[in-house]
Design a protein around this motif. Sequence first.
Motif, PDB file in Angstrom:
ATOM      1  N   THR A   4      41.173 -37.529  36.096  1.00 24.12           N
ATOM      2  CA  THR A   4      40.547 -36.351  36.669  1.00 24.12           C
ATOM      3  C   THR A   4      39.057 -36.593  36.841  1.00 24.12           C
ATOM      4  O   THR A   4      38.371 -37.003  35.898  1.00 24.12           O
ATOM      5  N   THR A  70      40.493 -22.330  48.937  1.00 23.27           N
ATOM      6  CA  THR A  70      40.213 -23.009  47.668  1.00 23.27           C
ATOM      7  C   THR A  70      41.422 -22.931  46.746  1.00 23.27           C
ATOM      8  O   THR A  70      41.797 -23.921  46.093  1.00 23.27           O
ATOM      9  N   GLN A  71      42.062 -21.770  46.683  1.00 20.11           N
ATOM     10  CA  GLN A  71      43.264 -21.624  45.864  1.00 20.11           C
ATOM     11  C   GLN A  71      44.372 -22.571  46.339  1.00 20.11           C
ATOM     12  O   GLN A  71      45.053 -23.202  45.516  1.00 20.11           O
ATOM     13  N   ALA A  74      43.479 -26.175  45.403  1.00 21.83           N
ATOM     14  CA  ALA A  74      43.613 -26.370  43.956  1.00 21.83           C
ATOM     15  C   ALA A  74      45.065 -26.593  43.556  1.00 21.83           C
ATOM     16  O   ALA A  74      45.352 -27.369  42.637  1.00 21.83           O
ATOM     17  N   ARG A  75      45.992 -25.932  44.238  1.00 13.76           N
ATOM     18  CA  ARG A  75      47.414 -26.082  43.896  1.00 13.76           C
ATOM     19  C   ARG A  75      47.927 -27.479  44.225  1.00 13.76           C
ATOM     20  O   ARG A  75      48.821 -27.994  43.545  1.00 13.76           O
ATOM     21  N   ASN A  77      45.949 -30.286  44.480  1.00 16.32           N
ATOM     22  CA  ASN A  77      45.039 -31.330  44.016  1.00 16.32           C
ATOM     23  C   ASN A  77      45.637 -32.163  42.885  1.00 16.32           C
ATOM     24  O   ASN A  77      46.279 -31.656  41.983  1.00 16.32           O
ATOM     25  N   LEU A  82      36.824 -30.654  43.062  1.00 24.92           N
ATOM     26  CA  LEU A  82      36.891 -29.738  44.199  1.00 24.92           C
ATOM     27  C   LEU A  82      35.548 -29.050  44.411  1.00 24.92           C
ATOM     28  O   LEU A  82      35.029 -28.394  43.503  1.00 24.92           O
ATOM     29  N   GLN A 106      36.456 -19.212  40.201  1.00 21.43           N
ATOM     30  CA  GLN A 106      37.685 -18.611  39.681  1.00 21.43           C
ATOM     31  C   GLN A 106      38.891 -18.948  40.557  1.00 21.43           C
ATOM     32  O   GLN A 106      40.023 -18.960  40.075  1.00 21.43           O
ATOM     33  N   ALA A 107      38.637 -19.278  41.828  1.00 21.57           N
ATOM     34  CA  ALA A 107      39.722 -19.672  42.733  1.00 21.57           C
ATOM     35  C   ALA A 107      40.154 -21.116  42.515  1.00 21.57           C
ATOM     36  O   ALA A 107      41.186 -21.534  43.046  1.00 21.57           O
ATOM     37  N   GLY A 108      39.371 -21.885  41.757  1.00 19.18           N
ATOM     38  CA  GLY A 108      39.763 -23.260  41.458  1.00 19.18           C
ATOM     39  C   GLY A 108      38.733 -24.321  41.774  1.00 19.18           C
ATOM     40  O   GLY A 108      38.965 -25.507  41.505  1.00 19.18           O
ATOM     41  N   ALA A 109      37.591 -23.937  42.345  1.00 19.18           N
ATOM     42  CA  ALA A 109      36.536 -24.912  42.622  1.00 19.18           C
ATOM     43  C   ALA A 109      35.927 -25.417  41.329  1.00 19.18           C
ATOM     44  O   ALA A 109      35.897 -24.710  40.314  1.00 19.18           O
ATOM     45  N   HIS A 110      35.426 -26.662  41.370  1.00 19.06           N
ATOM     46  CA  HIS A 110      34.683 -27.234  40.248  1.00 19.06           C
ATOM     47  C   HIS A 110      33.186 -27.256  40.524  1.00 19.06           C
ATOM     48  O   HIS A 110      32.392 -27.530  39.618  1.00 19.06           O
TER      49      HIS A 110
END
Length: 265
Positions: A4, A70-71, A74-75, A77, A82, A106-110
Amino acid sequence: MTKTMTVASLKKMTADGEKFTMLTAYDATFAQLLSSAGVETLLIGDSLGMVIQGQHSTLPVSVDEMVYHTQAVARGNQGALLVADMPFNSYGTTEQCLATAGKLMQAGAHMVKLEGGDWLCESITAMSRMGIPSCVHMGLTPQSVNKFGGYKVQGRDNDAAQSMIDQALAVANAGADFILLECVPASLAKAITEAVPVPVIGIGAGKDTDAQVLVCYDMLGLTQHRMPKFVKNYMLEHHNYQSAVKAYIDEVKAQTFPAAEHEFD
């Protein structure tokens, strides 16, 4: 991808002299394809307004649309870092910036990406304090296309070049984790990369930046518009998407892409 990617691991790659790669992704399918091939960073770009929605610019893209994509990314990835774009008119004040960035994280971004210069410093510091990594997009910033009068190379005269160097240092010192340079002379991109203490990602910025990014639809030959000078269509030489993406990764790391024909003077 076997591990990761994090902000820290990408900074270590840069410190060790290894280039890293970024491609845009807007859905779970592309996220899985690109990340499993070894692309270290995926950009959920507001470029989706043009390549997904058929808009004439990135300006119509909303925060809710960026959250949705983004969501989805993320699913799919498989270990990439991200980075999600903050859309037009969503970070004009520090309070608004924190609210938008919070939704994307909160949607999955880093990490979030926002366009501008030293006027962003207060917001960058506030995000850093809240644990939100940031990438500052400089040079040709597509959200300012109406101000620029078109998609034009930036930083060609001495004053503009020095201003960009100064602003890159300012945002890095304020807490920005990455800087992205678009459509600037290769010599200026090299100077900024050497000057700032954070990784620099280039698109149309020569080979001396720490990383490269392209729109996935462009490098896979899927778009119908005229390709910008800085794009290479990898599908012209490869028979499937997987081998095209691998070739992009290999060429960035070997510093054979971008070549001289992809640079600006």
